[in-house]
Write a protein that holds these residues in place. Sequence first.
Motif, mmCIF file in Angstrom:
data_model
loop_
_atom_site.group_PDB
_atom_site.id
_atom_site.type_symbol
_atom_site.label_atom_id
_atom_site.label_comp_id
_atom_site.label_asym_id
_atom_site.label_seq_id
_atom_site.Cartn_x
_atom_site.Cartn_y
_atom_site.Cartn_z
ATOM 1 N N VAL A 20 -35.907 6.962 54.135
ATOM 2 C CA VAL A 20 -36.309 7.835 53.035
ATOM 3 C C VAL A 20 -37.728 7.455 52.631
ATOM 4 N N SER A 21 -38.508 8.432 52.207
ATOM 5 C CA SER A 21 -39.891 8.140 51.815
ATOM 6 C C SER A 21 -39.929 7.532 50.412
ATOM 7 N N SER A 22 -40.932 6.727 50.180
ATOM 8 C CA SER A 22 -41.101 6.131 48.853
ATOM 9 C C SER A 22 -41.344 7.231 47.816
ATOM 10 N N HIS A 23 -41.935 8.337 48.263
ATOM 11 C CA HIS A 23 -42.167 9.484 47.375
ATOM 12 C C HIS A 23 -40.838 10.060 46.881
ATOM 13 N N GLU A 24 -39.858 10.184 47.770
ATOM 14 C CA GLU A 24 -38.545 10.706 47.383
ATOM 15 C C GLU A 24 -37.853 9.762 46.394
ATOM 16 N N ILE A 25 -37.969 8.474 46.638
ATOM 17 C CA ILE A 25 -37.360 7.501 45.716
ATOM 18 C C ILE A 25 -38.027 7.595 44.350
ATOM 19 N N GLY A 26 -39.344 7.709 44.333
ATOM 20 C CA GLY A 26 -40.066 7.862 43.069
ATOM 21 C C GLY A 26 -39.614 9.093 42.305
ATOM 22 N N ASP A 27 -39.418 10.201 43.014
ATOM 23 C CA ASP A 27 -38.932 11.422 42.365
ATOM 24 C C ASP A 27 -37.527 11.231 41.804
ATOM 25 N N MET A 28 -36.691 10.496 42.536
ATOM 26 C CA MET A 28 -35.333 10.223 42.066
ATOM 27 C C MET A 28 -35.368 9.394 40.783
ATOM 28 N N ALA A 82 -40.745 5.805 28.909
ATOM 29 C CA ALA A 82 -40.611 5.100 30.187
ATOM 30 C C ALA A 82 -40.948 6.041 31.342
ATOM 31 N N TYR A 83 -40.550 7.297 31.211
ATOM 32 C CA TYR A 83 -40.874 8.298 32.230
ATOM 33 C C TYR A 83 -42.385 8.403 32.413
ATOM 34 N N VAL A 121 -48.135 5.378 36.937
ATOM 35 C CA VAL A 121 -48.367 4.479 38.068
ATOM 36 C C VAL A 121 -47.980 5.171 39.372
ATOM 37 N N TYR A 122 -46.816 5.792 39.383
ATOM 38 C CA TYR A 122 -46.284 6.426 40.588
ATOM 39 C C TYR A 122 -47.192 7.568 41.067
ATOM 40 N N ARG A 123 -47.640 8.394 40.144
ATOM 41 C CA ARG A 123 -48.479 9.542 40.510
ATOM 42 C C ARG A 123 -49.957 9.203 40.496
ATOM 43 N N LYS A 154 -51.515 16.626 31.266
ATOM 44 C CA LYS A 154 -50.729 17.663 31.964
ATOM 45 C C LYS A 154 -49.276 17.205 32.147
ATOM 46 N N GLU A 155 -49.107 15.939 32.489
ATOM 47 C CA GLU A 155 -47.745 15.421 32.657
ATOM 48 C C GLU A 155 -46.988 15.437 31.331
ATOM 49 N N LEU A 156 -47.684 15.106 30.257
ATOM 50 C CA LEU A 156 -47.051 15.164 28.930
ATOM 51 C C LEU A 156 -46.643 16.587 28.587
ATOM 52 N N GLN A 157 -47.502 17.559 28.899
ATOM 53 C CA GLN A 157 -47.189 18.963 28.621
ATOM 54 C C GLN A 157 -45.978 19.418 29.427
ATOM 55 N N ASN A 158 -45.892 18.994 30.693
ATOM 56 C CA ASN A 158 -44.761 19.360 31.543
ATOM 57 C C ASN A 158 -43.462 18.740 31.044
ATOM 58 N N LEU A 159 -43.577 17.595 30.387
ATOM 59 C CA LEU A 159 -42.399 16.886 29.887
ATOM 60 C C LEU A 159 -41.766 17.624 28.707
ATOM 61 N N ARG A 160 -42.560 18.330 27.972
ATOM 62 C CA ARG A 160 -42.051 19.061 26.786
ATOM 63 C C ARG A 160 -41.325 20.242 27.233
#
Length: 147
Positions: free
Chosen positions: A102-110, A122-123, A129-131, A141-147
């Motif tokens: 499995v790719s590390s990218h898939e694990i990160g998404d999980m 925590a997210y 770090v992950y992205r 942008k990530e904060l906006q997507n989280l809402r």
Amino acid sequence: MRCPKCGNADTRVVDSRTQEATNAIKRRRECRGCGFRFTTFERCEDPIEVIKSDGSTQPFDRNKLLVGLMRATSKRDIDLAALNGLIDDIERELRSSTLTAVSSHEIGDMVLKRLEKLDKVAYIRFASVYRDFRDVDEFFKELQNLR
């Protein structure tokens, strides 16, 4: 199993319990030399290969994932049992699939999928770090997507 206190190899199992959620066996042991009691866990050794972004592979290491989660949840009200449960859930999902790599990218998404439900701060910490956020705009942008 060697005693962690005195190093004696003569130990006996006092109690064994299956851990259904983690597919492990928890054993309580006692050293016949010094009488010290300690706990061991026996897990299935069915290696899952992780494909890193540079193309190299390494075995799945739940401890490495736990360290990353502990950093992301530092100073948050999240106990170690919740983090271990999250990792157990990911490991169970990986083992239930037919893939051996499995790719590390898939694990990160999980991880992100589960952290989003567990703790939003925590997210964001893990995602930063992950992205590999390059600037404040990506963070925003990530904060906006989280809402």
